[in-house]
Motif scaffolding. Sequence first.
Motif, PDB file in Angstrom:
ATOM      1  N   UNK A   1      -4.691 -64.667  63.260  1.00 26.43           N
ATOM      2  CA  UNK A   1      -5.967 -64.215  62.462  1.00 26.43           C
ATOM      3  C   UNK A   1      -6.972 -65.088  63.593  1.00 26.43           C
ATOM      4  N   UNK A   2      -7.291 -66.463  63.519  1.00 22.49           N
ATOM      5  CA  UNK A   2      -7.825 -67.181  64.342  1.00 22.49           C
ATOM      6  C   UNK A   2      -7.807 -66.956  66.194  1.00 22.49           C
ATOM      7  N   UNK A   3      -6.453 -67.058  66.568  1.00 25.66           N
ATOM      8  CA  UNK A   3      -6.432 -66.576  67.710  1.00 25.66           C
ATOM      9  C   UNK A   3      -6.784 -65.782  68.530  1.00 25.66           C
ATOM     10  N   UNK A   4      -6.835 -64.590  66.866  1.00 27.88           N
ATOM     11  CA  UNK A   4      -6.815 -63.700  67.569  1.00 27.88           C
ATOM     12  C   UNK A   4      -8.422 -62.803  67.441  1.00 27.88           C
ATOM     13  N   UNK A   5      -8.853 -63.965  66.582  1.00 29.18           N
ATOM     14  CA  UNK A   5     -10.524 -63.308  66.296  1.00 29.18           C
ATOM     15  C   UNK A   5     -11.075 -64.685  67.527  1.00 29.18           C
ATOM     16  N   UNK A   6     -10.845 -65.457  67.374  1.00 30.57           N
ATOM     17  CA  UNK A   6     -11.448 -66.323  69.214  1.00 30.57           C
ATOM     18  C   UNK A   6     -11.528 -65.437  70.295  1.00 30.57           C
ATOM     19  N   UNK A   7     -10.698 -64.886  70.742  1.00 31.15           N
ATOM     20  CA  UNK A   7      -9.912 -64.274  71.859  1.00 31.15           C
ATOM     21  C   UNK A   7     -11.337 -62.619  71.889  1.00 31.15           C
TER      22      UNK A   7
ATOM     23  N   UNK B   1     -13.487 -76.859  66.943  1.00 30.15           N
ATOM     24  CA  UNK B   1     -13.606 -75.340  65.888  1.00 30.15           C
ATOM     25  C   UNK B   1     -15.531 -75.624  66.538  1.00 30.15           C
ATOM     26  N   UNK B   2     -15.782 -73.541  67.518  1.00 34.36           N
ATOM     27  CA  UNK B   2     -17.413 -74.146  66.893  1.00 34.36           C
ATOM     28  C   UNK B   2     -18.175 -73.108  65.627  1.00 34.36           C
ATOM     29  N   UNK B   3     -19.026 -73.254  65.759  1.00 36.45           N
ATOM     30  CA  UNK B   3     -20.171 -73.456  64.553  1.00 36.45           C
ATOM     31  C   UNK B   3     -19.430 -71.676  64.395  1.00 36.45           C
ATOM     32  N   UNK B   4     -19.388 -70.782  65.636  1.00 37.84           N
ATOM     33  CA  UNK B   4     -19.205 -69.076  65.451  1.00 37.84           C
ATOM     34  C   UNK B   4     -17.673 -69.245  64.760  1.00 37.84           C
ATOM     35  N   UNK B   5     -16.697 -70.100  65.252  1.00 37.74           N
ATOM     36  CA  UNK B   5     -15.529 -69.349  64.525  1.00 37.74           C
ATOM     37  C   UNK B   5     -15.237 -70.241  62.913  1.00 37.74           C
ATOM     38  N   UNK B   6     -16.522 -71.292  62.736  1.00 40.21           N
ATOM     39  CA  UNK B   6     -16.212 -72.100  61.046  1.00 40.21           C
ATOM     40  C   UNK B   6     -16.620 -70.653  60.284  1.00 40.21           C
ATOM     41  N   UNK B   7     -17.607 -70.862  60.657  1.00 43.61           N
ATOM     42  CA  UNK B   7     -18.482 -69.160  59.897  1.00 43.61           C
ATOM     43  C   UNK B   7     -16.947 -67.820  60.078  1.00 43.61           C
TER      44      UNK B   7
ATOM     45  N   UNK C   1     -12.496 -73.683  48.701  1.00 43.13           N
ATOM     46  CA  UNK C   1     -11.770 -74.581  48.519  1.00 43.13           C
ATOM     47  C   UNK C   1     -10.352 -74.383  49.790  1.00 43.13           C
ATOM     48  N   UNK C   2     -10.569 -72.673  49.504  1.00 42.60           N
ATOM     49  CA  UNK C   2      -9.412 -71.785  50.541  1.00 42.60           C
ATOM     50  C   UNK C   2     -10.305 -71.908  52.092  1.00 42.60           C
ATOM     51  N   UNK C   3     -11.580 -71.508  51.939  1.00 45.26           N
ATOM     52  CA  UNK C   3     -12.114 -72.521  53.490  1.00 45.26           C
ATOM     53  C   UNK C   3     -12.205 -73.185  54.178  1.00 45.26           C
ATOM     54  N   UNK C   4     -12.549 -74.514  52.854  1.00 45.04           N
ATOM     55  CA  UNK C   4     -12.539 -75.553  53.999  1.00 45.04           C
ATOM     56  C   UNK C   4     -10.959 -76.566  54.091  1.00 45.04           C
ATOM     57  N   UNK C   5      -9.680 -75.786  53.364  1.00 45.74           N
ATOM     58  CA  UNK C   5      -8.139 -76.013  53.672  1.00 45.74           C
ATOM     59  C   UNK C   5      -8.169 -75.553  54.766  1.00 45.74           C
ATOM     60  N   UNK C   6      -8.364 -74.206  54.841  1.00 47.10           N
ATOM     61  CA  UNK C   6      -8.826 -73.969  55.956  1.00 47.10           C
ATOM     62  C   UNK C   6      -9.218 -74.055  58.070  1.00 47.10           C
ATOM     63  N   UNK C   7     -10.296 -74.857  56.901  1.00 42.94           N
ATOM     64  CA  UNK C   7     -11.045 -75.090  58.245  1.00 42.94           C
ATOM     65  C   UNK C   7     -10.002 -76.891  58.886  1.00 42.94           C
ATOM     66  N   UNK C   8      -9.911 -77.494  58.117  1.00 40.57           N
ATOM     67  CA  UNK C   8      -9.403 -78.454  58.395  1.00 40.57           C
ATOM     68  C   UNK C   8      -7.894 -78.106  59.052  1.00 40.57           C
TER      69      UNK C   8
END
Length: 145
Positions: free
Chosen positions: A139-145, A23-29, A72-79
């Motif tokens: 959501x991830x794919x939508x915000x990534x593109x 993941x890119x930093x902006x994606x993690x953010x 917790x939720x962001x850390x699990x989502x990043x994984x």
Amino acid sequence: MMLYMTMVIIFLLIIVWFIPKRLLRKDIYTIWISMSYLEIVVDLYLDKVLGLYYFGGSNEIHPGALTIKLLSAPLFAILFLNYMPKSYARFIPYWFIWAIFSTFFEWTTVYFGYLTYTGWKLWYSAIFYFFIFPVIRWHYLYTKH
């Protein structure tokens, strides 16, 4: 009760810090902000509005439980998103494994006294996790593109 979740958060922070990042930093953010928001809104509604459960051994909002919610939720989502398969066919078993793992993890939070049900049932969470992981993927794919 808080000790268990504190240990989980420290473990997750170490893992997320050291894993090879896809993941890119902006994606993690973006993931961090959106998942924190989702976690807080859903839990405030189900806890404070509907009274279905509470966290941290108290029905009052306190800094320790809020901090755990914000992490917790962001850390699990990043994984979850870091290792998510690109193809939908490979995503399906991945999705089910994460839904099962999340349900089991929630059971451990109940077992160790961090989460207390006052009307909620674990199988409600299993249904929620079954539906939320495709939404997180979208959501991830939508915000990534």
